[in-house]
Motif scaffolding. Structure first.
Motif, PDB file in Angstrom:
ATOM      1  N   PHE A 262       0.813  -1.216   0.000  1.00 28.01           N
ATOM      2  CA  PHE A 262       0.000   0.000   0.000  1.00 28.01           C
ATOM      3  C   PHE A 262       0.848   1.268   0.000  1.00 28.01           C
ATOM      4  O   PHE A 262       0.715   2.117  -0.885  1.00 28.01           O
ATOM      5  CB  PHE A 262      -0.935  -0.005   1.212  1.00 28.01           C
ATOM      6  N   VAL A 263       1.735   1.409   0.982  1.00 27.21           N
ATOM      7  CA  VAL A 263       2.497   2.651   1.125  1.00 27.21           C
ATOM      8  C   VAL A 263       3.425   2.879  -0.066  1.00 27.21           C
ATOM      9  O   VAL A 263       3.681   4.026  -0.448  1.00 27.21           O
ATOM     10  CB  VAL A 263       3.309   2.634   2.440  1.00 27.21           C
ATOM     11  N   SER A 264       3.911   1.810  -0.691  1.00 28.70           N
ATOM     12  CA  SER A 264       4.846   1.943  -1.806  1.00 28.70           C
ATOM     13  C   SER A 264       4.261   2.738  -2.974  1.00 28.70           C
ATOM     14  O   SER A 264       4.999   3.321  -3.774  1.00 28.70           O
ATOM     15  CB  SER A 264       5.281   0.560  -2.294  1.00 28.70           C
ATOM     16  N   TYR A 265       2.935   2.766  -3.092  1.00 29.11           N
ATOM     17  CA  TYR A 265       2.300   3.514  -4.179  1.00 29.11           C
ATOM     18  C   TYR A 265       2.610   5.001  -4.077  1.00 29.11           C
ATOM     19  O   TYR A 265       2.633   5.714  -5.086  1.00 29.11           O
ATOM     20  CB  TYR A 265       0.782   3.299  -4.130  1.00 29.11           C
ATOM     21  N   TYR A 266       2.876   5.484  -2.861  1.00 28.57           N
ATOM     22  CA  TYR A 266       3.127   6.900  -2.636  1.00 28.57           C
ATOM     23  C   TYR A 266       4.615   7.232  -2.589  1.00 28.57           C
ATOM     24  O   TYR A 266       4.996   8.352  -2.245  1.00 28.57           O
ATOM     25  CB  TYR A 266       2.456   7.337  -1.331  1.00 28.57           C
ATOM     26  N   ALA A 267       5.468   6.263  -2.937  1.00 31.72           N
ATOM     27  CA  ALA A 267       6.914   6.503  -2.926  1.00 31.72           C
ATOM     28  C   ALA A 267       7.292   7.477  -4.043  1.00 31.72           C
ATOM     29  O   ALA A 267       6.576   7.643  -5.036  1.00 31.72           O
ATOM     30  CB  ALA A 267       7.661   5.188  -3.107  1.00 31.72           C
ATOM     31  N   SER A 268       8.424   8.124  -3.880  1.00 33.55           N
ATOM     32  CA  SER A 268       8.902   9.077  -4.879  1.00 33.55           C
ATOM     33  C   SER A 268       9.194   8.368  -6.200  1.00 33.55           C
ATOM     34  O   SER A 268       9.789   7.281  -6.222  1.00 33.55           O
ATOM     35  CB  SER A 268      10.170   9.770  -4.377  1.00 33.55           C
ATOM     36  N   ALA A 269       8.783   8.994  -7.295  1.00 35.43           N
ATOM     37  CA  ALA A 269       9.034   8.431  -8.631  1.00 35.43           C
ATOM     38  C   ALA A 269      10.330   8.958  -9.229  1.00 35.43           C
ATOM     39  O   ALA A 269      10.704   8.562 -10.340  1.00 35.43           O
ATOM     40  CB  ALA A 269       7.862   8.765  -9.554  1.00 35.43           C
ATOM     41  N   ASP A 270      11.043   9.838  -8.516  1.00 33.33           N
ATOM     42  CA  ASP A 270      12.305  10.380  -9.020  1.00 33.33           C
ATOM     43  C   ASP A 270      13.369   9.290  -9.056  1.00 33.33           C
ATOM     44  O   ASP A 270      13.327   8.343  -8.261  1.00 33.33           O
ATOM     45  CB  ASP A 270      12.786  11.526  -8.131  1.00 33.33           C
ATOM     46  N   PRO A 271      14.337   9.387  -9.955  1.00 30.40           N
ATOM     47  CA  PRO A 271      15.425   8.404  -9.996  1.00 30.40           C
ATOM     48  C   PRO A 271      16.219   8.418  -8.692  1.00 30.40           C
ATOM     49  O   PRO A 271      16.346   9.464  -8.049  1.00 30.40           O
ATOM     50  CB  PRO A 271      16.279   8.861 -11.185  1.00 30.40           C
ATOM     51  N   ASP A 272      16.744   7.249  -8.325  1.00 28.66           N
ATOM     52  CA  ASP A 272      17.535   7.207  -7.092  1.00 28.66           C
ATOM     53  C   ASP A 272      18.913   7.809  -7.332  1.00 28.66           C
ATOM     54  O   ASP A 272      19.239   8.243  -8.448  1.00 28.66           O
ATOM     55  CB  ASP A 272      17.603   5.789  -6.524  1.00 28.66           C
ATOM     56  N   GLY A 301       5.619  -4.345 -10.898  1.00 26.22           N
ATOM     57  CA  GLY A 301       4.223  -4.306 -11.311  1.00 26.22           C
ATOM     58  C   GLY A 301       3.836  -5.675 -11.847  1.00 26.22           C
ATOM     59  O   GLY A 301       4.696  -6.426 -12.311  1.00 26.22           O
ATOM     60  N   VAL A 302       2.554  -6.016 -11.757  1.00 23.05           N
ATOM     61  CA  VAL A 302       2.086  -7.310 -12.243  1.00 23.05           C
ATOM     62  C   VAL A 302       1.622  -7.146 -13.690  1.00 23.05           C
ATOM     63  O   VAL A 302       0.783  -6.292 -13.997  1.00 23.05           O
ATOM     64  CB  VAL A 302       0.929  -7.839 -11.370  1.00 23.05           C
ATOM     65  N   LYS A 303       2.185  -7.960 -14.547  1.00 21.05           N
ATOM     66  CA  LYS A 303       1.872  -7.883 -15.979  1.00 21.05           C
ATOM     67  C   LYS A 303       0.378  -8.090 -16.218  1.00 21.05           C
ATOM     68  O   LYS A 303      -0.252  -8.940 -15.583  1.00 21.05           O
ATOM     69  CB  LYS A 303       2.685  -8.947 -16.720  1.00 21.05           C
ATOM     70  N   ASP A 304      -0.167  -7.303 -17.127  1.00 21.62           N
ATOM     71  CA  ASP A 304      -1.581  -7.373 -17.554  1.00 21.62           C
ATOM     72  C   ASP A 304      -2.554  -6.841 -16.513  1.00 21.62           C
ATOM     73  O   ASP A 304      -3.771  -6.961 -16.693  1.00 21.62           O
ATOM     74  CB  ASP A 304      -1.980  -8.817 -17.929  1.00 21.62           C
ATOM     75  N   VAL A 305      -2.061  -6.270 -15.428  1.00 23.70           N
ATOM     76  CA  VAL A 305      -2.929  -5.576 -14.472  1.00 23.70           C
ATOM     77  C   VAL A 305      -2.789  -4.084 -14.746  1.00 23.70           C
ATOM     78  O   VAL A 305      -1.743  -3.490 -14.509  1.00 23.70           O
ATOM     79  CB  VAL A 305      -2.551  -5.896 -13.009  1.00 23.70           C
ATOM     80  N   ASP A 306      -3.830  -3.476 -15.280  1.00 20.61           N
ATOM     81  CA  ASP A 306      -3.752  -2.101 -15.775  1.00 20.61           C
ATOM     82  C   ASP A 306      -3.773  -1.058 -14.668  1.00 20.61           C
ATOM     83  O   ASP A 306      -3.168   0.007 -14.806  1.00 20.61           O
ATOM     84  CB  ASP A 306      -4.910  -1.833 -16.753  1.00 20.61           C
ATOM     85  N   ARG A 309      -2.087   1.240  -9.074  1.00 16.15           N
ATOM     86  CA  ARG A 309      -2.085   1.015  -7.626  1.00 16.15           C
ATOM     87  C   ARG A 309      -2.187  -0.475  -7.306  1.00 16.15           C
ATOM     88  O   ARG A 309      -1.449  -1.005  -6.477  1.00 16.15           O
ATOM     89  CB  ARG A 309      -3.249   1.768  -6.979  1.00 16.15           C
ATOM     90  N   LEU A 310      -3.113  -1.158  -7.983  1.00 15.69           N
ATOM     91  CA  LEU A 310      -3.296  -2.583  -7.739  1.00 15.69           C
ATOM     92  C   LEU A 310      -2.091  -3.384  -8.217  1.00 15.69           C
ATOM     93  O   LEU A 310      -1.637  -4.304  -7.531  1.00 15.69           O
ATOM     94  CB  LEU A 310      -4.562  -3.077  -8.448  1.00 15.69           C
ATOM     95  N   SER A 311      -1.556  -3.025  -9.381  1.00 14.05           N
ATOM     96  CA  SER A 311      -0.412  -3.745  -9.941  1.00 14.05           C
ATOM     97  C   SER A 311       0.809  -3.649  -9.026  1.00 14.05           C
ATOM     98  O   SER A 311       1.446  -4.654  -8.710  1.00 14.05           O
ATOM     99  CB  SER A 311      -0.080  -3.182 -11.322  1.00 14.05           C
ATOM    100  N   GLY A 312       1.125  -2.431  -8.591  1.00 12.57           N
ATOM    101  CA  GLY A 312       2.275  -2.259  -7.705  1.00 12.57           C
ATOM    102  C   GLY A 312       2.066  -2.899  -6.346  1.00 12.57           C
ATOM    103  O   GLY A 312       2.992  -3.489  -5.776  1.00 12.57           O
ATOM    104  N   GLY A 313       0.835  -2.805  -5.822  1.00 11.63           N
ATOM    105  CA  GLY A 313       0.546  -3.412  -4.526  1.00 11.63           C
ATOM    106  C   GLY A 313       0.668  -4.922  -4.556  1.00 11.63           C
ATOM    107  O   GLY A 313       1.255  -5.529  -3.650  1.00 11.63           O
ATOM    108  N   LEU A 314       0.125  -5.543  -5.608  1.00 14.02           N
ATOM    109  CA  LEU A 314       0.232  -6.999  -5.736  1.00 14.02           C
ATOM    110  C   LEU A 314       1.680  -7.434  -5.875  1.00 14.02           C
ATOM    111  O   LEU A 314       2.108  -8.419  -5.265  1.00 14.02           O
ATOM    112  CB  LEU A 314      -0.573  -7.476  -6.938  1.00 14.02           C
ATOM    113  N   ALA A 315       2.445  -6.688  -6.670  1.00 10.15           N
ATOM    114  CA  ALA A 315       3.863  -7.027  -6.834  1.00 10.15           C
ATOM    115  C   ALA A 315       4.603  -6.932  -5.508  1.00 10.15           C
ATOM    116  O   ALA A 315       5.442  -7.785  -5.181  1.00 10.15           O
ATOM    117  CB  ALA A 315       4.502  -6.093  -7.861  1.00 10.15           C
ATOM    118  N   GLY A 316       4.286  -5.887  -4.728  1.00 12.01           N
ATOM    119  CA  GLY A 316       4.940  -5.740  -3.433  1.00 12.01           C
ATOM    120  C   GLY A 316       4.604  -6.868  -2.481  1.00 12.01           C
ATOM    121  O   GLY A 316       5.485  -7.406  -1.797  1.00 12.01           O
TER     122      GLY A 316
END
Length: 362
Positions: A262-272, A301-306, A309-316
């Motif tokens: 859940f929280v990972s969705y709000y992480a910074s998208a800037d390059p590390d 991200g989970v492939k084929d999950v558009d 938020r859901l794709s990243g959460g499932l992958a996490g």
């Protein structure tokens, strides 16, 4: 600081692979002494927690983010040898399943993010603990300082590798200045996360923190007018202690799942830090596509999950689950090897004692 394929040439990558393999072999033997009834169940959880927190990139400067490396945290919680194994398991899962960190650069990443961070952090941590008062606050403060220094140390390690085997022509002075500068800032975030986590575990179960053992003052007994240390008592864990242990494990796993899912969705998208330096100075000109770029979990991200938020959460959540299972499996095997190794000596000792008692009786 996950180095992709193509930043470092093949000979240097192979050399770091040998270093990483040797360090893991040594750590497998050293971890047998560290993994006891307290650290063994916690080690797999520590690996999963590091995986989860590494998904939480935090902003450190304009257009730049950072994330936990985890070497200091793992070493302080479960011991330096086990800590190297914890971070190595995370890097292996990330490289194979999530296309994060090059496969040919796996030795580079293990050397920088597992070996260097653990060695530097734990050496500094032990030195500070010896100098500071023997209190829990001292452990937390020492963990902050150790984590802070471990990150620029890893940046310097990468700079040295780049100086030896970089695939692009960039002045090494510029690389060193940029890498250390941004990773000093990232180190502050690493230090805060490490200190908060170590402090939280100490507050609930200080006996579970490997780096905090031996901090309690020994009981003194007066013998013939002199004060001497009382012998250590090592009672079997009580039922409440075992229940508390399980509670810590359950809370830790739940926290990891929430952070990654859940929280990972709000992480910074800037390059590390490394990505930013590489892009600004041309280190990434010969970067190669990841060998598992078409993985169903590539780029977290989970492939084929558009739905992002859901794709990243499932992958996490999948990543935390796979990492805790893989880590627990590794540490269970190592722990069992320790039991197998000690059983013959214990049997021999028991036999010797029985024989001595029989002789005395005669």
């Amino acid at each position: 600081m996950h180095v992709p394929d193509g930043f470092i040439n093949a000979p240097t990558s192979a050399a770091t692979g040998v270093i990483a393999a040797g360090a893991i072999a040594v750590s497998l033997r050293g971890a047998r002494k560290e993994l006891d009834e307290r650290t063994a169940p916690l080690a797999g959880l520590v690996a999963a927690f590091i995986f989860a927190v590494q998904m939480l990139n935090f902003p450190v400067a304009a257009g730049t983010s950072g994330h936990l490396l985890g070497g200091a945290l793992a070493a302080i919680l479960v011991g330096p040898f086990t800590g190297i194994l914890c971070v190595s398991v995370v890097l292996l899962m990330q490289g194979i399943l999530f296309a994060d960190g090059g496969l040919t650069a796996l030795g580079v990443n293990i050397t920088n993010m597992a070996i260097v961070t653990v060695i530097v952090a734990y050496a500094l941590f032990r030195g500070l603990v010896k100098l500071l008062p023997r209190t829990r606050r001292s452990v937390t403060a020492a963990s902050f300082a150790a984590a802070l220094i471990s990150v620029p140390a890893a940046a310097l390690s990468f700079t040295l590798m780049y100086a030896v085997g970089g695939t692009t022509e960039v002045p090494i002075g510029k690389v060193a200045t940029a890498m250390v500068g941004v990773h000093l800032l990232i180190g502050i975030g690493e230090a805060v996360i490490t200190a908060l986590t170590v402090g939280a575990v100490i507050a609930v179960r200080p006996d579970l923190v490997y780096g905090a053992r031996g901090l309690t003052q020994k009981l003194k007994l007066r013998v013939n007018g002199e004060l001497v240390d009382a012998p250590d008592a090592r009672p079997e864990p009580s039922a409440p202690a075992r229940a508390s242990h399980r509670k810590v494990w359950a809370v830790g796993l739940a926290t990891s799942l929430v952070l990654a899912g859940f929280v990972s969705y709000y992480a910074s998208a800037d390059p590390d830090g490394l990505e930013k330096v590489a892009g600004d100075h041309g280190i990434d000109k010969k970067a190669e596509e990841h060998g598992t770029a078409d993985s169903p979990l590539a780029d977290y991200g989970v492939k084929d999950v558009d739905d992002a938020r859901l794709s990243g959460g499932l992958a996490g959540v999948i990543g935390v689950g796979v990492t805790v299972v893989a880590g627990t499996g590794v540490f269970w095997v190592v722990r069992r090897r320790r039991s197998d190794d000690t059983s013959p000596s214990e049997t021999s000792s028991t036999t010797s004692t029985s024989s001595t008692s029989s002789t005395t009786g005669v």
